[in-house]
Design a protein around this motif. Structure first.
Motif, PDB file in Angstrom:
ATOM      1  N   ASP A  36      -7.734   3.712   1.277  1.00 13.35           N
ATOM      2  CA  ASP A  36      -6.513   3.535   0.503  1.00 13.35           C
ATOM      3  C   ASP A  36      -6.177   2.045   0.434  1.00 13.35           C
ATOM      4  O   ASP A  36      -6.168   1.356   1.451  1.00 13.35           O
ATOM      5  CB  ASP A  36      -5.375   4.308   1.180  1.00 13.35           C
ATOM      6  N   GLU A  56      -3.565   6.601  -2.791  1.00 11.79           N
ATOM      7  CA  GLU A  56      -3.788   8.035  -2.520  1.00 11.79           C
ATOM      8  C   GLU A  56      -3.010   8.947  -3.445  1.00 11.79           C
ATOM      9  O   GLU A  56      -3.482  10.029  -3.815  1.00 11.79           O
ATOM     10  CB  GLU A  56      -3.441   8.340  -1.060  1.00 11.79           C
ATOM     11  N   SER A  57      -1.819   8.533  -3.881  1.00 10.88           N
ATOM     12  CA  SER A  57      -0.989   9.402  -4.715  1.00 10.88           C
ATOM     13  C   SER A  57      -1.214   9.198  -6.210  1.00 10.88           C
ATOM     14  O   SER A  57      -0.583   9.866  -7.022  1.00 10.88           O
ATOM     15  CB  SER A  57       0.490   9.160  -4.387  1.00 10.88           C
ATOM     16  N   LYS A  68      -8.404  12.067  -9.378  1.00 10.58           N
ATOM     17  CA  LYS A  68      -7.451  11.822  -8.291  1.00 10.58           C
ATOM     18  C   LYS A  68      -8.010  10.770  -7.337  1.00 10.58           C
ATOM     19  O   LYS A  68      -9.132  10.890  -6.866  1.00 10.58           O
ATOM     20  CB  LYS A  68      -7.191  13.118  -7.526  1.00 10.58           C
ATOM     21  N   HIS A  69      -7.190   9.757  -7.056  1.00  6.94           N
ATOM     22  CA  HIS A  69      -7.616   8.713  -6.117  1.00  6.94           C
ATOM     23  C   HIS A  69      -7.879   9.300  -4.730  1.00  6.94           C
ATOM     24  O   HIS A  69      -8.712   8.788  -3.980  1.00  6.94           O
ATOM     25  CB  HIS A  69      -6.550   7.619  -6.013  1.00  6.94           C
ATOM     26  N   SER A  70      -7.152  10.346  -4.401  1.00  6.10           N
ATOM     27  CA  SER A  70      -7.324  10.960  -3.079  1.00  6.10           C
ATOM     28  C   SER A  70      -8.737  11.492  -2.889  1.00  6.10           C
ATOM     29  O   SER A  70      -9.239  11.574  -1.756  1.00  6.10           O
ATOM     30  CB  SER A  70      -6.303  12.092  -2.879  1.00  6.10           C
ATOM     31  N   ASP A  71      -9.395  11.856  -4.004  1.00  2.00           N
ATOM     32  CA  ASP A  71     -10.779  12.335  -3.919  1.00  2.00           C
ATOM     33  C   ASP A  71     -11.756  11.192  -3.662  1.00  2.00           C
ATOM     34  O   ASP A  71     -12.891  11.415  -3.249  1.00  2.00           O
ATOM     35  CB  ASP A  71     -11.180  13.057  -5.213  1.00  2.00           C
TER      36      ASP A  71
END
Length: 329
Positions: A36, A56-57, A68-71
């Motif tokens: 992140d 992340e969000s 999705k950045h979280s991926d």
């Protein structure tokens, strides 16, 4: 030959691992995973890339879908990631080569071909102290910083305060702030700061009137130090060369013209492969479609890898003039 190949392979591996920052916590490396807050280069296709800061969000939306950045977090650089529609992009590390292609153009920039020649002829190696006038968009500065890492430093100056501030922000993003110091100064009018007198290994000038800054650059260079001036017009080169002749030697000017080839897989007419050098199908013969059966049971034309010049080529960018400071007798 195998030793040469092995040496080249080891050098390539070293180059990949020696990335932008010397901070162990922030260093970007293909060995570690994306975190992140990292800056990544999102590769959509060969002619479309963009720099994205991982949050992340957050999400990235393009014609291939929503990502999705979280991926992305936890995946190694170079990974292929999928969207909600099944489309994909690649997540690449922001090397100087890629950063040059995606950075914001606040001014005309130097590209890879010119940058490569500059670093080679300025003889820049790890530990060097380099002075640059004309920060601009920071394209060259980014490559200079990697070349002097881990214990060298680049001091770059621009007379435009807002441009210097934007460049400083970019170097923070790419993790170069420990290797680059950006100053606001009119080098043509004021010269380089006296504190660098006799300390610089190399000096690079990207100025409208470089001949005005050459006397100051001369004072900054160590004995046998090298200077480079980038100028778009040959009249600038002529005047700079006249100024260089008094205290410099080995004065040389180059123009780099890069020709790119596209390598693709495709089908080729059999007649093109004949020894006679025919350029197309024989008259009166219908061209065979790919995979189409024939009465004679001919084998379909196999695919082959072909190389051809790219349709678009970058022409003149500028002239690079190099000169070496004369050693004292």
């Amino acid at each position: 030959m195998w030793r040469i190949a092995q040496s080249c392979q080891e050098f390539s591996k070293y180059k990949l691992l020696r990335m932008l920052s010397v901070d162990a916590e922030k260093r970007i490396s293909f060995k570690r995973c994306i975190r992140d807050g990292d800056l990544v280069i999102v590769y959509e296709r060969h002619d479309h890339m963009k720099a994205v800061k991982v949050c992340e969000s957050s999400t990235l939306q393009n014609r291939f879908g929503v990502f999705k950045h979280s991926d992305w977090i936890g995946k190694p650089f170079g990974s292929k990631v999928l969207s909600n529609k099944g489309g994909f992009v690649y997540l690449l590390a922001p090397t100087p080569e890629l950063w040059t292609l995606v950075l914001s153009h606040r001014t005309q920039i130097l590209y890879i071909a010119d940058i490569s020649l500059v670093i080679m002829y300025l003889e820049i190696i790890p530990g060097c102290l380099v002075l640059e006038s004309g920060t601009g968009s920071g394209s060259l500065t980014t490559s200079l910083a990697r070349a002097v890492a881990p214990n060298g430093h680049v001091y770059t100056f621009d007379f435009h305060e807002q441009r210097a501030a934007s460049a400083r922000e970019d170097f923070e993003k790419t993790g170069l702030s420990s290797l680059v110091t950006v100053g606001v100064r009119d080098i043509q009018g004021e010269g380089f700061p006296e504190e660098f007198s006799g300390l610089a290994d190399s000096v690079f000038l990207d100025l409208p009137q470089p001949w005005l800054a050459i006397p100051s650059a001369e004072k900054m260079l160590k004995q046998d130090g090298v200077l480079c001036s980038f100028s778009p017009c040959i009249e600038q080169v002529q005047r700079s060369s006249e100024t260089l002749q008094s205290n410099f030697t080995d004065i040389r000017t180059f123009e780099v013209l890069l020709r790119t080839y596209e390598v693709r897989e495709g089908k080729m007419d059999r007649s093109q492969g004949n020894e006679g050098g025919s350029l197309g199908p024989r008259p009166g013969k219908r061209r065979q479609r790919s995979g189409e059966a024939t009465d004679e049971g001919e084998i379909p034309t196999p695919t082959t890898v072909m190389a051809r010049p790219a349709a678009e080529a970058r022409g003149h960018t500028g002239y690079l003039t190099f000169a070496r400071l004369k050693c004292l007798p």
